[in-house]
Scaffold this active site. Structure first.
Site, mmCIF file in Angstrom:
data_model
loop_
_atom_site.group_PDB
_atom_site.id
_atom_site.type_symbol
_atom_site.label_atom_id
_atom_site.label_comp_id
_atom_site.label_asym_id
_atom_site.label_seq_id
_atom_site.Cartn_x
_atom_site.Cartn_y
_atom_site.Cartn_z
ATOM 1 N N MET A 1 0.804 -1.198 -0.054
ATOM 2 C CA MET A 1 0.065 -0.085 -0.179
ATOM 3 C C MET A 1 0.949 1.231 0.081
ATOM 4 O O MET A 1 1.088 1.748 -1.103
ATOM 5 C CB MET A 1 -0.885 -0.090 1.066
ATOM 6 C CG MET A 1 -1.964 -1.275 1.171
ATOM 7 S SD MET A 1 -2.853 -1.186 2.475
ATOM 8 C CE MET A 1 -4.151 -0.120 2.270
ATOM 9 N N CYS A 2 1.254 1.825 1.386
ATOM 10 C CA CYS A 2 1.767 3.123 1.138
ATOM 11 C C CYS A 2 3.367 3.025 0.616
ATOM 12 O O CYS A 2 3.911 4.007 0.161
ATOM 13 C CB CYS A 2 1.627 3.940 2.689
ATOM 14 S SG CYS A 2 0.134 4.138 3.045
ATOM 15 N N VAL A 3 4.037 1.894 1.146
ATOM 16 C CA VAL A 3 5.219 1.736 0.701
ATOM 17 C C VAL A 3 5.322 1.647 -0.817
ATOM 18 O O VAL A 3 6.039 2.331 -1.562
ATOM 19 C CB VAL A 3 6.094 0.385 1.001
ATOM 20 C CG1 VAL A 3 7.425 0.200 0.671
ATOM 21 C CG2 VAL A 3 6.094 0.826 2.618
#
Length: 201
Positions: free
Chosen positions: A120-122
């Site tokens: 997701m964010c990575v």
């Protein structure tokens, strides 16, 4: 473009917040991942690399809702121009933030990235970093996520597999802009150039 061979001038620590790395709701093996991330922070800090802590602002009721204990950064930054906190409200750490401007101001060419959640964010932040022309070092042992539960679509998928697929989907090992070393000990840092003024973040 040549393959990533240089040291990183910056370390981006993504969403290492209490909700995700401590307690019963933490990502699996959070203790080991935290050790690796702490090593990266220590190495970057020792040489004066830029360290950017991304802090996610979750929606009301979410574990990382601003102002709640779970929202707090687990690894607090030290005072100084080379450690900066940037709050975000989307997966992509560049979306609606001053992250790109900060990296440009410090003349950063290569970023090391660690944190949660892998897919997701990575992944979103790494993908935009590559799109913007930065080279990326993503050590395999310094990012993590949750497993995917079984459903009518598939059997359960363990967290380490999800993280590995996230790496592969970013273009590793074919894309010359990204390197995925097995261990954080393979990552090196160099000092980021000082800026002549403080950005208002």
């Amino acid at each position: 473009m040549p393959r990533v061979t240089s040291s990183a001038e910056a370390l981006i620590v993504i969403d290492v917040q209490t909700a995700f790395v401590s307690g019963n709701e933490a990502v699996p093996a959070f203790g080991l991942v935290l050790q690796r991330i702490e090593l990266l922070v220590e190495e970057a800090r020792a040489v004066g690399a830029l360290i950017v802590y991304l802090q996610n602002d979750g929606s009301p009721g979410e574990p990382d809702e601003p102002g709640t204990p779970g929202w707090e950064l687990y690894l607090p930054p030290q005072d100084g121009d080379h450690e900066v906190v940037i709050r975000k409200s989307n997966d992509d750490g560049f979306d609606g933030t001053q992250l790109e401007g900060l990296l440009r101001a410090y003349t950063v060419h290569t970023v090391a990235v660690c944190g949660v959640l892998s897919e997701m964010c990575v992944s979103a932040t790494v993908r935009t970093a590559m799109f913007l022309g930065f080279q990326v070092i993503l050590p395999h042992d310094a990012h993590a996520t949750y497993g995917i539960p079984a459903s009518e679509l598939s059997e359960a998928i363990p967290a380490p597999v999800v993280s590995r697929v996230a790496e592969w989907a970013l273009g590793h090992p074919g894309d010359p802009q990204i390197a995925v070393p097995e261990q954080v000990s393979d990552v090196t840092f160099t000092r980021a150039n000082d800026i002549s003024h403080r950005l208002q973040l």
